[in-house]
Design a protein around this motif. Structure first.
Motif, PDB file in Angstrom:
ATOM      1  N   LYS A   1       0.838  -1.219   0.244  1.00  0.00           N
ATOM      2  CA  LYS A   1      -0.049   0.295   0.171  1.00  0.00           C
ATOM      3  C   LYS A   1       0.724   1.230   0.118  1.00  0.00           C
ATOM      4  O   LYS A   1       1.687   1.501   0.786  1.00  0.00           O
ATOM      5  N   ILE A   2       0.622   2.016  -0.901  1.00  0.00           N
ATOM      6  CA  ILE A   2       1.247   3.422  -1.128  1.00  0.00           C
ATOM      7  C   ILE A   2       0.364   4.603  -1.110  1.00  0.00           C
ATOM      8  O   ILE A   2      -0.757   4.495  -1.740  1.00  0.00           O
ATOM      9  N   LYS A   3       0.657   5.451   0.067  1.00  0.00           N
ATOM     10  CA  LYS A   3      -0.384   6.773   0.086  1.00  0.00           C
ATOM     11  C   LYS A   3       0.387   7.848  -0.132  1.00  0.00           C
ATOM     12  O   LYS A   3       1.659   8.149   0.427  1.00  0.00           O
ATOM     13  N   TYR A   4       0.241   8.634  -1.199  1.00  0.00           N
ATOM     14  CA  TYR A   4       1.136   9.667  -1.637  1.00  0.00           C
ATOM     15  C   TYR A   4       0.224  10.685  -1.644  1.00  0.00           C
ATOM     16  O   TYR A   4      -0.745  11.042  -2.289  1.00  0.00           O
ATOM     17  N   SER A   5       0.778  11.688  -0.695  1.00  0.00           N
ATOM     18  CA  SER A   5      -0.007  13.071  -0.761  1.00  0.00           C
ATOM     19  C   SER A   5       1.057  14.278  -1.218  1.00  0.00           C
ATOM     20  O   SER A   5       2.053  14.338  -0.827  1.00  0.00           O
ATOM     21  N   THR A   6       0.393  15.128  -1.788  1.00  0.00           N
ATOM     22  CA  THR A   6       1.119  16.392  -2.080  1.00  0.00           C
ATOM     23  C   THR A   6       0.418  17.584  -1.603  1.00  0.00           C
ATOM     24  O   THR A   6      -0.844  17.735  -1.862  1.00  0.00           O
ATOM     25  N   VAL A   7       1.363  18.617  -1.160  1.00  0.00           N
ATOM     26  CA  VAL A   7       0.603  19.940  -0.690  1.00  0.00           C
ATOM     27  C   VAL A   7       1.419  20.750  -1.862  1.00  0.00           C
ATOM     28  O   VAL A   7       2.606  21.218  -1.765  1.00  0.00           O
ATOM     29  N   GLN A   8       1.018  21.290  -2.720  1.00  0.00           N
ATOM     30  CA  GLN A   8       1.657  21.891  -3.988  1.00  0.00           C
ATOM     31  C   GLN A   8       1.412  23.490  -3.720  1.00  0.00           C
ATOM     32  O   GLN A   8       0.429  23.799  -3.820  1.00  0.00           O
ATOM     33  N   ASN A   9       2.588  24.177  -3.600  1.00  0.00           N
ATOM     34  CA  ASN A   9       2.430  25.518  -3.181  1.00  0.00           C
ATOM     35  C   ASN A   9       3.290  26.233  -3.997  1.00  0.00           C
ATOM     36  O   ASN A   9       3.951  27.296  -3.461  1.00  0.00           O
ATOM     37  N   TRP A  10       3.431  25.994  -5.186  1.00  0.00           N
ATOM     38  CA  TRP A  10       4.511  26.822  -6.121  1.00  0.00           C
ATOM     39  C   TRP A  10       3.927  28.310  -6.320  1.00  0.00           C
ATOM     40  O   TRP A  10       2.789  28.649  -6.348  1.00  0.00           O
ATOM     41  N   TYR A  11       5.134  29.082  -6.420  1.00  0.00           N
ATOM     42  CA  TYR A  11       4.610  30.640  -6.687  1.00  0.00           C
ATOM     43  C   TYR A  11       3.419  30.715  -7.868  1.00  0.00           C
ATOM     44  O   TYR A  11       3.679  30.107  -8.869  1.00  0.00           O
ATOM     45  N   PRO A  12       2.387  31.345  -7.552  1.00  0.00           N
ATOM     46  CA  PRO A  12       1.256  31.261  -8.696  1.00  0.00           C
ATOM     47  C   PRO A  12       1.138  32.317  -9.456  1.00  0.00           C
ATOM     48  O   PRO A  12       0.476  32.260 -10.678  1.00  0.00           O
ATOM     49  N   GLY A  13       2.349  33.411  -9.268  1.00  0.00           N
ATOM     50  CA  GLY A  13       2.151  34.379 -10.111  1.00  0.00           C
ATOM     51  C   GLY A  13       1.289  35.717  -9.423  1.00  0.00           C
ATOM     52  O   GLY A  13       0.634  35.318  -8.490  1.00  0.00           O
ATOM     53  N   ASP A  14       1.355  36.836  -9.929  1.00  0.00           N
ATOM     54  CA  ASP A  14       0.690  37.989  -9.069  1.00  0.00           C
ATOM     55  C   ASP A  14      -0.631  38.077  -9.678  1.00  0.00           C
ATOM     56  O   ASP A  14      -1.076  37.077 -10.571  1.00  0.00           O
ATOM     57  N   GLU A  15      -1.523  39.046  -8.990  1.00  0.00           N
ATOM     58  CA  GLU A  15      -2.864  39.258  -9.727  1.00  0.00           C
ATOM     59  C   GLU A  15      -3.131  39.469 -11.262  1.00  0.00           C
ATOM     60  O   GLU A  15      -4.075  38.645 -11.784  1.00  0.00           O
ATOM     61  N   GLU A  16      -2.139  39.875 -11.960  1.00  0.00           N
ATOM     62  CA  GLU A  16      -2.231  40.007 -13.263  1.00  0.00           C
ATOM     63  C   GLU A  16      -1.923  38.804 -14.253  1.00  0.00           C
ATOM     64  O   GLU A  16      -1.703  38.910 -15.535  1.00  0.00           O
TER      65      GLU A  16
END
Ligand SMILES: Nc1ncnc2c1ncn2[C@@H]1O[C@H](COP(=O)(O)OP(=O)(O)OP(=O)(O)O)[C@@H](O)[C@H]1O
Ligand SMILES: [Mg+2]
Lengths: 478, 253
Positions: A261-276
């Motif tokens: 059994k493999i449980k793989y979790s990701t919390v991805q918080n790469w820089y999303p860019g600015d408002e524009e």
């Protein structure tokens, strides 16, 4: 839509700082010579170099895919640097004391202290900075249990047989454009091997950080759970706030042998860019696992970052009675675009899969779920259940659902449910009338919407993920 | 407690409240009756500060402060509570979690420490029993799949937990069976105190058999056209609102 929600969404990106670290970075550009140099930097054996070169050859013949619901300018692969490593990492520090303190501080600032005594008990971390692994904690403790957890660059040297046996078996070198690119130029990532019958004594986690400008990050992760073993693995990622787009093209391969059994979790918080929509990470990732008999793979992802997300963690349910799961929360705001989902390929008998996807779109973002459920001719008694919910915040964003179902077995059952809802003014008003401010109200409503997915995350991280959403939805003053 | 003077308010450019005066002292219970569409719910929304409800004239003083200057959540934290005519659902957010956050938001305002999960649970269980809802309602999503009557009882439970100063109950009795009506009335009566005031909006005299009002007002076409004691409700019950016909026209002219 109410102004308050808009304000509540004005997000600040807390991981956006740049570390001042002297690095050795390749000049931009990609050719065979660059690949040879990466291989040399990593001191790789010839077979590994040849593997890369073959991947590069296929990549050159491939076309960048355009079917996703994503719009972005063409990526110039010659304007990217394919290798960057802190200079201090050159002569491989033997212990944490030898690691550049600035590097340690970077992770500390991100909430990932690498000193074992300060760490979350029960979580081992591999910290990857640009193109190299900085440190892997708790290795001795894991070794006692027979568990291998190390940078993949090291596994190539220390466990070549294991790497040769499994690398590229789940995601072949020429699987797709980005996977081929990754196979040619991957720099680091984690390698995990859990021996037969072993229940990994701690959570494993890798934390990816892009720091250097104009570099891409191409990490490669390979997790092999041998018969009857269990492992839970978590991946986290952040990058500084920069005006240029940066490319991240990772490959993750999971192998779950019989009864594993493999449980793989990701919390991805790469820089999303600015408002524009200026800057941000382009995230093109191939993640796939193969399940042998009675094996179980569970993907859980919380995606809040990246300017562009292209990602479909999938399960090939090859063995009879194997189980695949995909639990996803994808939040987009500003000008972010996400095209994400999963593929469940049912080959064996009585295979089961569950897909729970929660897409939250705010601002002027676009959020698409794309999922394939395939029932092969021999998948007698196979079942899939898909639930796909979209939550809209405001009226300038988009939510899209692209479910594909292909069944070649009449006894297989596929169920699909989809809903779209909005954070309504009434809900917000109720919360505020009960004394909560708009920010708290929106994050509570969004958290409620994501509940089914959050409960799948390892306990330590469920709280983190909730907080991350809260920060992502937080209105900064001014 | 509450002083409303010559209040005019509109929604979507439509004037609904047209010069309303009302004075409520601590400990008093005021019943408001009136025909459909008279502006009773609107009054509740205006007082609680809901977005989109514009005040064009008049003033409202709440506990000596200018109510109209405050944000929605500030008003709530000062002790203004609105039990909704149609409570909205918040899927996935448990009643328990929701109420704990709101109780603690009130406590914070009063400079009190937040309640721990255990402390809150104890209070919540009591309140739950008081309105005769099974305990599993604490775990369910806010109003998620609740029946009409359950939603109303859930509102009263929140009122009990939040211990507000001024409670505005918007038709908390409609859609209730006889037993539930009694439960709601008992819930309200248990909260009556010399410091707490109530505005009870209802269509039925019956509720007022259980909750004895100090005053009854008839709201029609955006203003209070008649005020009296509990006997006024009985009159309305007998005569309906037909007699208003001419009166409200006069007022509108
Ligand atoms: N958002 C809105 N846009 C336009 N008109 C509105 C809006 N909200 C309320 N109104 C109108 O305002 C008037 C008063 O409505 P309100 O809900 O306050 O009546 P009420 O006295 O509570 O009636 P009931 O007894 O039926 O609950 C109605 O004519 C209603 O249609
Ligand atoms: Mg009403």
């Amino acid at each position: 839509m109410s102004e308050q929600i808009e304000q509540a969404l004005a997000r600040k990106y807390e991981a956006g700082f740049v570390s001042n670290i002297e690095s050795e970075t390749f000049a931009v550009g990609l050719d065979e010579e660059v690949i040879r140099r990466i291989s040399t930097m990593k001191n790789e054996p010839e077979w590994m170099l040849q593997w890369r070169l073959k991947a590069y050859e296929s990549w050159l013949k491939m076309e960048e895919p355009e079917w996703a619901h994503l719009h972005y300018p063409k990526i110039d692969y010659q304007s990217i640097s394919y290798y960057s490593a802190p200079k201090s990492m050159k002569d491989k520090p033997k212990s944490l004391d030898e690691v550049d303190p600035e590097l340690l501080r970077t992770y500390e600032k991100l909430g990932i202290p690498l000193h074992e005594q300060q760490m979350l008990a029960g979580v081992a971390v591999d910290a990857v900075f640009d193109s190299v692994s900085v440190v892997t904690t708790f290795r001795e403790k894991l070794e006692e249990a027979g568990v291998i957890f190390c940078p993949i660059s090291e596994a190539v040297h220390k466990y070549p047989e294991l790497v040769k046996k499994y690398l590229g078996t789940v995601v072949p070198r020429s699987d797709n454009y980005f996977a081929a690119l990754n196979s040619a130029v991957f720099t680091d990532g984690s390698f995990v091997y859990i021996p037969k019958g072993v229940r990994c004594p701690m959570e494993l986690s890798t934390y990816f950080r892009i720091n250097e400008q104009n570099t891409g990050q191409f990490e490669r992760t390979l997790i092999v759970a041998d018969e009857g073993s269990h492992v839970s693995y978590l991946e986290g990622c952040t990058a500084p706030q920069r005006d240029e787009n940066q490319l991240h093209a990772a490959v993750v391969e999971l192998v779950a042998m019989d009864n594993a059994k493999i449980k793989y979790s990701t919390v991805q918080n790469w820089y999303p860019g600015d408002e524009e929509g200026k800057g941000g990470i382009y995230n093109f990732v191939t993640k796939r696992g193969i399940c042998h008999n009675n094996a179980h793979i569970s993907w859980t992802q919380v995606e809040t970052g990246s300017a562009i997300t292209w990602k479909y963690p999938s399960c090939v349910l090859k063995g009879d009675n194997s189980v695949g799961e995909f639990y996803s929360v994808a939040l987009t705001r500003g000008r972010q675009q996400a095209d994400t989902g999963t593929k469940m390929i049912h080959l064996g008998k009585n295979t089961k899969s569950t897909i729970i996807s929660k897409g939250i779109s705010a601002g002027r973002s676009n959020n698409a779920y794309r999922g394939l459920v395939q029932m092969g001719p021999n998948s007698d008694g196979a079942r899939n259940f898909t639930q796909c919910d979209s939550l809209l915040i405001g009226d300038q964003c988009g939510a899209h659902t692209f479910p594909y179902i292909e069944s070649r077995n009449p006894s297989a059952i596929v169920e699909h449910e989809a809903t779209t809802s909005k954070v309504s003014d009434e809900q917000l008003f109720l919360c505020q009338q009960r004394g909560l401010d708009a920010e708290k109200a929106v994050s509570m409503i969004v958290n409620g919407f994501c509940k089914e997915v959050f409960k799948e995350l390892p306990m330590e991280f469920a709280v983190e993920a909730g907080k991350l959403l809260e920060i992502s939805l937080e209105g900064s003053v001014g | 407690m509450l002083k409303i003077k010559n209040l005019h308010a509109s929604v979507e450019d439509k004037t609904i409240i047209k010069g309303l005066d009302l004075n409520i002292k601590p400990g008093e219970v005021h019943a408001i009756m009136g025909p459909n569409g008279a502006g009773k719910s609107t009054l509740g929304y205006v007082l609680s500060g809901r977005e989109g409800y514009e005040v064009s004239e008049g003033s409202v003083e709440f506990k000596g402060q200018d109510l109209l200057e405050m944000d929605i959540e500030e008003r709530a934290r000062e002790g203004l509570f609105l039990a909704f005519q149609y409570p909205v659902e918040i899927p996935g957010v448990s009643n328990m979690e929701f109420m704990k956050e709101s109780v603690n938001a009130m406590r914070k305002k009063q400079g009190l420490e937040p309640l721990t999960a255990a402390e809150f649970l104890k209070k919540a269980k009591e309140a739950c029993k008081q309105v005769n809802l099974p305990l599993d309602f604490l775990k369910r999503g806010v109003n998620e799949g609740f029946s009409g009557g359950e939603k109303k009882r859930n509102e009263i439970m929140q009122m009990i937990l939040l211990e507000p100063k001024l409670c505005i109950l918007d038709e908390s009795d409609s859609g209730l069976d006889i037993d539930a009506l009694q439960v709601v009335a008992n819930g309200v009566n248990s909260q009556r105190s010399p410091e707490r005031s109530f505005i009870v909006v209802t269509h039925y005299q019956r509720l007022l058999d259980y909750i004895k009002p100090d005053f009854v007002h008839i709201l029609a076409d955006g203003k209070i056209v008649k005020s009296g004691d509990a006997s006024l409700a009985l009159e309305v019950e007998k005569a309906g609102y037909a007699w208003l016909g001419d009166k409200s026209k006069e007022a509108g002219a």
